[in-house]
Design a protein around this motif. Structure first.
Motif, PDB file in Angstrom:
ATOM      1  N   ASP A   1       0.488 -16.985 -20.757  1.00  0.00           N
ATOM      2  CA  ASP A   1       0.753 -18.460 -20.502  1.00  0.00           C
ATOM      3  C   ASP A   1       0.784 -19.054 -18.501  1.00  0.00           C
ATOM      4  O   ASP A   1       1.840 -18.482 -17.764  1.00  0.00           O
ATOM      5  CB  ASP A   1       2.465 -18.893 -20.468  1.00  0.00           C
ATOM      6  N   PRO A   2      -0.577 -19.182 -18.078  1.00  0.00           N
ATOM      7  CA  PRO A   2      -0.967 -19.266 -16.822  1.00  0.00           C
ATOM      8  C   PRO A   2      -0.151 -20.385 -16.013  1.00  0.00           C
ATOM      9  O   PRO A   2      -0.002 -21.116 -14.506  1.00  0.00           O
ATOM     10  CB  PRO A   2      -2.580 -19.965 -16.323  1.00  0.00           C
ATOM     11  N   THR A   3       0.821 -21.102 -16.983  1.00  0.00           N
ATOM     12  CA  THR A   3       1.703 -22.174 -16.480  1.00  0.00           C
ATOM     13  C   THR A   3       2.650 -21.997 -16.270  1.00  0.00           C
ATOM     14  O   THR A   3       4.188 -22.164 -15.554  1.00  0.00           O
ATOM     15  CB  THR A   3       2.093 -23.620 -16.745  1.00  0.00           C
ATOM     16  N   LEU A   4       3.190 -20.484 -16.324  1.00  0.00           N
ATOM     17  CA  LEU A   4       4.863 -19.634 -15.950  1.00  0.00           C
ATOM     18  C   LEU A   4       4.876 -18.906 -15.165  1.00  0.00           C
ATOM     19  O   LEU A   4       3.591 -17.514 -15.015  1.00  0.00           O
ATOM     20  CB  LEU A   4       5.192 -19.450 -17.057  1.00  0.00           C
ATOM     21  N   TRP A   5       5.809 -18.799 -13.701  1.00  0.00           N
ATOM     22  CA  TRP A   5       5.308 -17.826 -12.870  1.00  0.00           C
ATOM     23  C   TRP A   5       6.669 -17.279 -12.627  1.00  0.00           C
ATOM     24  O   TRP A   5       7.683 -18.497 -13.309  1.00  0.00           O
ATOM     25  CB  TRP A   5       5.189 -17.938 -11.549  1.00  0.00           C
ATOM     26  N   THR A   6       7.217 -16.372 -12.657  1.00  0.00           N
ATOM     27  CA  THR A   6       8.653 -15.636 -12.337  1.00  0.00           C
ATOM     28  C   THR A   6       8.648 -14.548 -11.470  1.00  0.00           C
ATOM     29  O   THR A   6       7.264 -14.588 -10.245  1.00  0.00           O
ATOM     30  CB  THR A   6       8.987 -14.903 -13.796  1.00  0.00           C
ATOM     31  N   ALA A   7       9.417 -14.876 -10.893  1.00  0.00           N
ATOM     32  CA  ALA A   7       9.547 -13.794  -9.279  1.00  0.00           C
ATOM     33  C   ALA A   7      11.813 -13.352  -9.170  1.00  0.00           C
ATOM     34  O   ALA A   7      12.358 -13.910 -10.580  1.00  0.00           O
ATOM     35  CB  ALA A   7       9.537 -14.803  -7.873  1.00  0.00           C
ATOM     36  N   ASP A   8      11.246 -12.191  -8.638  1.00  0.00           N
ATOM     37  CA  ASP A   8      13.422 -11.252  -8.612  1.00  0.00           C
ATOM     38  C   ASP A   8      14.056 -11.873  -6.963  1.00  0.00           C
ATOM     39  O   ASP A   8      12.965 -12.778  -6.507  1.00  0.00           O
ATOM     40  CB  ASP A   8      12.506 -10.433  -8.539  1.00  0.00           C
ATOM     41  N   LEU A   9      15.017 -12.536  -7.367  1.00  0.00           N
ATOM     42  CA  LEU A   9      15.288 -13.402  -7.026  1.00  0.00           C
ATOM     43  C   LEU A   9      17.114 -12.592  -6.318  1.00  0.00           C
ATOM     44  O   LEU A   9      17.453 -11.635  -7.040  1.00  0.00           O
ATOM     45  CB  LEU A   9      16.647 -14.215  -7.484  1.00  0.00           C
TER      46      LEU A   9
ATOM     47  N   THR B   1      14.102 -22.684 -12.787  1.00  0.00           N
ATOM     48  CA  THR B   1      15.154 -22.200 -13.260  1.00  0.00           C
ATOM     49  C   THR B   1      15.648 -21.376 -12.578  1.00  0.00           C
ATOM     50  O   THR B   1      15.129 -19.993 -13.332  1.00  0.00           O
ATOM     51  CB  THR B   1      15.158 -22.138 -14.970  1.00  0.00           C
ATOM     52  N   ILE B   2      17.017 -21.134 -11.940  1.00  0.00           N
ATOM     53  CA  ILE B   2      17.176 -19.614 -11.775  1.00  0.00           C
ATOM     54  C   ILE B   2      17.872 -18.784 -13.456  1.00  0.00           C
ATOM     55  O   ILE B   2      18.941 -19.329 -13.776  1.00  0.00           O
ATOM     56  CB  ILE B   2      18.510 -19.682 -10.815  1.00  0.00           C
ATOM     57  N   ASN B   3      17.265 -17.740 -13.223  1.00  0.00           N
ATOM     58  CA  ASN B   3      17.622 -17.086 -14.562  1.00  0.00           C
ATOM     59  C   ASN B   3      18.889 -16.661 -14.649  1.00  0.00           C
ATOM     60  O   ASN B   3      19.702 -15.487 -13.378  1.00  0.00           O
ATOM     61  CB  ASN B   3      16.801 -16.435 -15.479  1.00  0.00           C
ATOM     62  N   ASP B   4      19.671 -15.872 -15.993  1.00  0.00           N
ATOM     63  CA  ASP B   4      20.955 -15.106 -15.406  1.00  0.00           C
ATOM     64  C   ASP B   4      20.696 -13.218 -15.485  1.00  0.00           C
ATOM     65  O   ASP B   4      21.239 -13.138 -14.623  1.00  0.00           O
ATOM     66  CB  ASP B   4      21.938 -14.900 -16.786  1.00  0.00           C
ATOM     67  N   ASP B   5      18.990 -13.345 -15.773  1.00  0.00           N
ATOM     68  CA  ASP B   5      19.207 -11.624 -15.162  1.00  0.00           C
ATOM     69  C   ASP B   5      18.481 -12.050 -13.993  1.00  0.00           C
ATOM     70  O   ASP B   5      17.535 -10.762 -13.677  1.00  0.00           O
ATOM     71  CB  ASP B   5      17.926 -11.391 -16.054  1.00  0.00           C
TER      72      ASP B   5
ATOM     73  N   VAL C   1      14.443 -20.268  -0.251  1.00  0.00           N
ATOM     74  CA  VAL C   1      15.386 -20.132  -1.162  1.00  0.00           C
ATOM     75  C   VAL C   1      16.371 -20.078  -0.398  1.00  0.00           C
ATOM     76  O   VAL C   1      16.469 -19.736   1.335  1.00  0.00           O
ATOM     77  CB  VAL C   1      15.037 -18.927  -1.335  1.00  0.00           C
ATOM     78  N   THR C   2      17.695 -20.089  -0.490  1.00  0.00           N
ATOM     79  CA  THR C   2      18.556 -20.743   0.809  1.00  0.00           C
ATOM     80  C   THR C   2      20.233 -19.819   0.215  1.00  0.00           C
ATOM     81  O   THR C   2      20.071 -19.572  -0.899  1.00  0.00           O
ATOM     82  CB  THR C   2      20.048 -22.232   0.594  1.00  0.00           C
ATOM     83  N   ASN C   3      20.330 -18.906   0.587  1.00  0.00           N
ATOM     84  CA  ASN C   3      21.341 -17.818   1.077  1.00  0.00           C
ATOM     85  C   ASN C   3      20.541 -16.465   0.059  1.00  0.00           C
ATOM     86  O   ASN C   3      21.521 -15.917  -0.870  1.00  0.00           O
ATOM     87  CB  ASN C   3      22.412 -18.288   0.218  1.00  0.00           C
ATOM     88  N   GLY C   4      19.372 -16.646  -0.020  1.00  0.00           N
ATOM     89  CA  GLY C   4      18.554 -15.213  -0.695  1.00  0.00           C
ATOM     90  C   GLY C   4      17.342 -15.270  -0.134  1.00  0.00           C
ATOM     91  O   GLY C   4      16.462 -15.845   0.801  1.00  0.00           O
ATOM     92  N   SER C   5      16.365 -14.208  -1.580  1.00  0.00           N
ATOM     93  CA  SER C   5      14.788 -14.799  -0.927  1.00  0.00           C
ATOM     94  C   SER C   5      13.641 -14.172  -2.507  1.00  0.00           C
ATOM     95  O   SER C   5      15.026 -13.945  -3.459  1.00  0.00           O
ATOM     96  CB  SER C   5      14.810 -13.346   0.160  1.00  0.00           C
TER      97      SER C   5
END
Length: 143
Positions: A43-51, A4-8, A29-33
């Motif tokens: 929650d070990p099933t959830l990962w997040t990254a900065d886009l 999921t690409i988030n609004d933040d 990632v296409t057009n980004g990183s």
């Protein structure tokens, strides 16, 4: 798993089970990183990254994880997923057209009435020049 690409400006990776061997090399990632890929501490099933989106992109940014790029703790191959969003990182452009109704040589120099709403706003990135015969008046800083 769901991407999921988030609004933040972040991307979330939600797995049905705790993944094993999941890291940034599994993410395309296409057009980004992405950067700062981390597992949620509660929650070990959830990962997040900065886009980060590349400059000059006018189109889709897609974040994807390929099938079989990670496993669960029992070494079962994981399924992939992707999400995309339309972006426009190009700077806007503006065209100003002024009719030939500038003041005469004997009148004081004021912007034409059509520009009055524009002139009341901050002009940090706009320069407007208008003239008639040899009179030139500039409003705002140069671009």
């Amino acid at each position: 798993m769901t991407v999921t690409i988030n609004d933040d400006g972040t991307v979330s990776f939600q797995f049905s089970e705790t993944p094993k061997g999941f890291d940034a090399t599994d993410v395309a990632v296409t057009n980004g990183s992405i950067s700062n890929l981390v597992q949620d501490p509660t929650d070990p099933t959830l990962w997040t990254a900065d886009l980060a989106i590349n400059d000059g992109v006018e189109g889709d940014v897609t974040v994807s994880v390929a099938d079989d790029s990670y496993t669960d703790v029992a070494d079962n191959l994981g399924s992939g997923n992707s999400d995309n969003t339309a972006v426009d990182t190009n700077a806007p452009t503006m065209t100003v057209t002024i009719n030939d109704d500038a003041p005469s040589a004997s009148s004081s120099l004021k912007p034409p009435k059509a520009l009055t709403p524009l002139m009341s706003r901050s002009l940090t990135a706009v320069s407007v020049t208008w003239c008639k015969t040899r009179q030139i008046q500039r409003y705002g800083p140069p671009i």
